[in-house]
Design an enzyme around this catalytic site. Structure first.
Site, PDB file in Angstrom:
ATOM      1  N   PHE A   1       0.831  -1.201   0.000  1.00 57.36           N
ATOM      2  CA  PHE A   1       0.000   0.000   0.000  1.00 57.36           C
ATOM      3  C   PHE A   1       0.874   1.263   0.000  1.00 57.36           C
ATOM      4  O   PHE A   1       0.654   2.192  -0.778  1.00 57.36           O
ATOM      5  CB  PHE A   1      -0.922  -0.004   1.227  1.00 57.36           C
ATOM      6  CG  PHE A   1      -1.656   1.288   1.442  1.00 57.36           C
ATOM      7  CD1 PHE A   1      -2.863   1.536   0.806  1.00 57.36           C
ATOM      8  CD2 PHE A   1      -1.138   2.269   2.278  1.00 57.36           C
ATOM      9  CE1 PHE A   1      -3.534   2.747   0.987  1.00 57.36           C
ATOM     10  CE2 PHE A   1      -1.807   3.477   2.468  1.00 57.36           C
ATOM     11  CZ  PHE A   1      -3.000   3.711   1.826  1.00 57.36           C
TER      12      PHE A   1
ATOM     13  N   ARG B   1       2.841   1.532  -3.395  1.00 61.29           N
ATOM     14  CA  ARG B   1       1.952   1.802  -4.536  1.00 61.29           C
ATOM     15  C   ARG B   1       1.358   3.207  -4.483  1.00 61.29           C
ATOM     16  O   ARG B   1       1.311   3.910  -5.501  1.00 61.29           O
ATOM     17  CB  ARG B   1       0.822   0.765  -4.573  1.00 61.29           C
ATOM     18  CG  ARG B   1      -0.196   0.977  -5.691  1.00 61.29           C
ATOM     19  CD  ARG B   1      -1.249  -0.135  -5.785  1.00 61.29           C
ATOM     20  NE  ARG B   1      -1.582  -0.809  -4.543  1.00 61.29           N
ATOM     21  CZ  ARG B   1      -2.562  -0.409  -3.717  1.00 61.29           C
ATOM     22  NH1 ARG B   1      -3.296   0.639  -4.004  1.00 61.29           N
ATOM     23  NH2 ARG B   1      -2.810  -1.080  -2.606  1.00 61.29           N
ATOM     24  N   ASN B   2       0.883   3.627  -3.324  1.00 59.90           N
ATOM     25  CA  ASN B   2       0.170   4.898  -3.225  1.00 59.90           C
ATOM     26  C   ASN B   2       1.045   6.112  -2.956  1.00 59.90           C
ATOM     27  O   ASN B   2       0.671   7.227  -3.314  1.00 59.90           O
ATOM     28  CB  ASN B   2      -0.904   4.804  -2.135  1.00 59.90           C
ATOM     29  CG  ASN B   2      -2.001   3.858  -2.535  1.00 59.90           C
ATOM     30  OD1 ASN B   2      -2.733   4.097  -3.475  1.00 59.90           O
ATOM     31  ND2 ASN B   2      -2.094   2.740  -1.832  1.00 59.90           N
ATOM     32  N   PHE B   3       2.201   5.899  -2.315  1.00 60.28           N
ATOM     33  CA  PHE B   3       3.015   7.042  -1.906  1.00 60.28           C
ATOM     34  C   PHE B   3       4.483   6.896  -2.261  1.00 60.28           C
ATOM     35  O   PHE B   3       5.283   7.761  -1.934  1.00 60.28           O
ATOM     36  CB  PHE B   3       2.868   7.274  -0.390  1.00 60.28           C
ATOM     37  CG  PHE B   3       1.445   7.528   0.015  1.00 60.28           C
ATOM     38  CD1 PHE B   3       0.846   8.766  -0.208  1.00 60.28           C
ATOM     39  CD2 PHE B   3       0.679   6.524   0.589  1.00 60.28           C
ATOM     40  CE1 PHE B   3      -0.469   8.994   0.144  1.00 60.28           C
ATOM     41  CE2 PHE B   3      -0.647   6.751   0.950  1.00 60.28           C
ATOM     42  CZ  PHE B   3      -1.215   7.981   0.724  1.00 60.28           C
TER      43      PHE B   3
END
Length: 160
Positions: A81, A84-86
């Site tokens: 997470f 992927r997101n940050f």
């Protein structure tokens, strides 16, 4: 006060280290969560890491599920997470408690004060700045953004 450097850590990839791996560096320890209103701060923390890592900054994210059940994923899911997101590249530990009887020893030390009572962690994304000498030099509540003037000022002073 116990030396922070002797405190054991288990990184998100399962490797066992101790806080001593950061000796000689300024370290920002942050209790993190993936489903919090402050989760977007991962981006700011990664930005700080990219900007100041070469000057001796380390950031250590410690996932915690003790505030509103906002970090329910497995260690692998949390890492995925964050990446992927940050685009998170700074180290994460395995999920840990920052409060209570099962409090991780790192947070037991970081929340210790000269008074008898420790100052408890209040919410996700509290930030603890540790000097190159292993001393806690600043603490910032969740609402203080990674790019805030007060945090940057303390960080740059720690890196001098």
């Amino acid at each position: 006060m116990t030396s922070l450097y002797s405190i054991p850590l288990t990184l998100n990839d399962g490797s066992d280290v101790d806080f001593g791996r950061f000796k000689g560096k300024a370290v920002m320890v942050v209790n993190v969560a993936s489903e919090c209103g402050y989760t977007r701060q991962y981006a700011g923390l990664e930005e700080l890491y990219g900007k100041y890592r070469g000057q001796g900054l380390e950031i250590l994210g410690v996932p915690c599920n003790q505030f509103g059940g906002q970090e329910q994923g497995t260690d692998a899911e949390i890492a995925e997470f964050c990446q992927r997101n940050f685009g998170v590249t700074f180290p994460l530990t395995t999920k840990a408690n920052v409060l209570g009887k099962e409090q991780h020893p790192l947070f037991a030390e970081l929340t210790q004060t000269d008074d008898a009572e420790p100052v408890k962690v209040k919410w996700n994304f509290e930030k603890f700045l540790v000097s190159r000498d292993g001393e806690l030099i600043a603490r910032f509540p969740s609402a203080v953004e990674p790019d805030s003037e007060e945090l940057i000022e303390a960080l740059e002073k720690a890196l001098r």
